[in-house]
Design a protein around this motif. Structure first.
Motif, PDB file in Angstrom:
ATOM      1  N   TYR A  26      -7.262 -10.750   9.143  1.00  0.00           N
ATOM      2  CA  TYR A  26      -7.510 -10.955   7.715  1.00  0.00           C
ATOM      3  C   TYR A  26      -8.894 -10.435   7.341  1.00  0.00           C
ATOM      4  N   PHE A  27      -9.882 -10.771   8.143  1.00  0.00           N
ATOM      5  CA  PHE A  27     -11.256 -10.354   7.845  1.00  0.00           C
ATOM      6  C   PHE A  27     -11.434  -8.854   8.061  1.00  0.00           C
ATOM      7  N   THR A  28     -10.737  -8.302   9.036  1.00  0.00           N
ATOM      8  CA  THR A  28     -10.765  -6.854   9.249  1.00  0.00           C
ATOM      9  C   THR A  28     -10.170  -6.141   8.044  1.00  0.00           C
ATOM     10  N   LEU A  29      -9.060  -6.649   7.531  1.00  0.00           N
ATOM     11  CA  LEU A  29      -8.441  -6.065   6.343  1.00  0.00           C
ATOM     12  C   LEU A  29      -9.385  -6.138   5.153  1.00  0.00           C
ATOM     13  N   GLN A  30     -10.015  -7.261   4.953  1.00  0.00           N
ATOM     14  CA  GLN A  30     -10.939  -7.408   3.840  1.00  0.00           C
ATOM     15  C   GLN A  30     -12.099  -6.409   3.947  1.00  0.00           C
ATOM     16  N   ARG A  31     -12.648  -6.260   5.145  1.00  0.00           N
ATOM     17  CA  ARG A  31     -13.808  -5.387   5.331  1.00  0.00           C
ATOM     18  C   ARG A  31     -13.418  -3.917   5.284  1.00  0.00           C
ATOM     19  N   HIS A  86     -14.625  -5.467   1.183  1.00  0.00           N
ATOM     20  CA  HIS A  86     -14.943  -6.744   0.560  1.00  0.00           C
ATOM     21  C   HIS A  86     -15.398  -7.701   1.664  1.00  0.00           C
ATOM     22  N   TYR A  87     -16.692  -7.972   1.709  1.00  0.00           N
ATOM     23  CA  TYR A  87     -17.229  -8.855   2.750  1.00  0.00           C
ATOM     24  C   TYR A  87     -18.578  -9.396   2.316  1.00  0.00           C
ATOM     25  N   PHE A  88     -18.995 -10.472   2.949  1.00  0.00           N
ATOM     26  CA  PHE A  88     -20.271 -11.108   2.623  1.00  0.00           C
ATOM     27  C   PHE A  88     -21.405 -10.278   3.215  1.00  0.00           C
ATOM     28  N   GLY A 121     -23.244 -12.739  -3.204  1.00  0.00           N
ATOM     29  CA  GLY A 121     -23.554 -12.335  -1.836  1.00  0.00           C
ATOM     30  C   GLY A 121     -22.483 -11.490  -1.185  1.00  0.00           C
ATOM     31  N   THR A 122     -21.443 -11.137  -1.949  1.00  0.00           N
ATOM     32  CA  THR A 122     -20.306 -10.414  -1.392  1.00  0.00           C
ATOM     33  C   THR A 122     -20.246  -9.000  -1.934  1.00  0.00           C
ATOM     34  N   GLN A 123     -20.005  -8.033  -1.050  1.00  0.00           N
ATOM     35  CA  GLN A 123     -19.756  -6.674  -1.524  1.00  0.00           C
ATOM     36  C   GLN A 123     -18.353  -6.652  -2.112  1.00  0.00           C
ATOM     37  N   GLN A 124     -18.243  -6.123  -3.314  1.00  0.00           N
ATOM     38  CA  GLN A 124     -16.976  -6.125  -4.034  1.00  0.00           C
ATOM     39  C   GLN A 124     -17.071  -5.099  -5.151  1.00  0.00           C
ATOM     40  N   MET A 125     -16.027  -4.937  -5.899  1.00  0.00           N
ATOM     41  CA  MET A 125     -16.120  -4.146  -7.124  1.00  0.00           C
ATOM     42  C   MET A 125     -16.969  -4.970  -8.083  1.00  0.00           C
ATOM     43  N   PHE A 126     -18.167  -4.513  -8.371  1.00  0.00           N
ATOM     44  CA  PHE A 126     -19.113  -5.326  -9.127  1.00  0.00           C
ATOM     45  C   PHE A 126     -18.588  -5.678 -10.507  1.00  0.00           C
TER      46      PHE A 126
END
Length: 163
Positions: free
Chosen positions: A25-30, A35-37, A104-109
């Motif tokens: 799950y975390f690999t998919l998010q990153r 998308h990750y902290f 604190g998360t990288q995401q679509m701002f």
């Protein structure tokens, strides 16, 4: 309190077992969604780039990012107004943890506003202020908000093409 995170933990485990890796799950998010902290590094990058008019960062969309920057700049004021209302400590903790998680998360701002929607305690003080307005003022306020919301929905769907 202990049952609340069970749905998330069950889902993360289900994805992990299905993929053969408990961290899937975390690999998919990153790797799939970027998308990750990152402790706010990406947020600071966007704020700095937007301040000087550059848009050469990951997931750069000028209009949504500018709206996100305005929201981030409003957060200290909204937090201060919330604290003046003296809400229960659990609401303060929830609000601050949510804001820290989002910023604190990288995401679509440009999605910052959407991710902060569940942080309702930030709107308690503005809601109390709105309750003192008369109906004509409320009609103008909410009418303007509805038009702006409709414009933004059109912009995101038809101009950006992002669901």
């Amino acid at each position: 309190m202990f049952a609340a995170p069970l749905g998330l933990l069950t889902y993360i485990t289900w994805v992990g077992l299905g993929m053969g890796d408990l961290t899937a799950y975390f690999t998919l998010q990153r790797e799939g969604w970027a998308h990750y902290f990152d402790f706010g590094s990406y947020t600071l990058d966007v704020l700095g780039n937007t301040a000087v008019g550059r848009h050469d960062y990951l997931f750069a969309f000028s209009v949504p990012d500018l709206l996100g920057v305005q929201l981030v700049l409003a957060l200290p004021f909204l937090i201060a107004l919330m604290l003046r209302k003296k809400p229960p400590l659990v609401l303060v903790a929830y609000t601050l943890a949510s804001v820290i998680t989002v910023l604190g998360t990288q995401q679509m701002f440009g999605n910052t506003g959407r991710y902060l929607l569940p942080v309702f305690p930030l709107l308690l003080a503005p809601a109390a202020a709105l309750s003192r307005l008369k109906w004509p003022s409320l009609a103008v306020f909410f009418g303007t908000a509805a038009i702006a919301s409709g414009w933004y929905a059109h912009y995101v769907i038809f101009e950006l093409g992002i669901p």
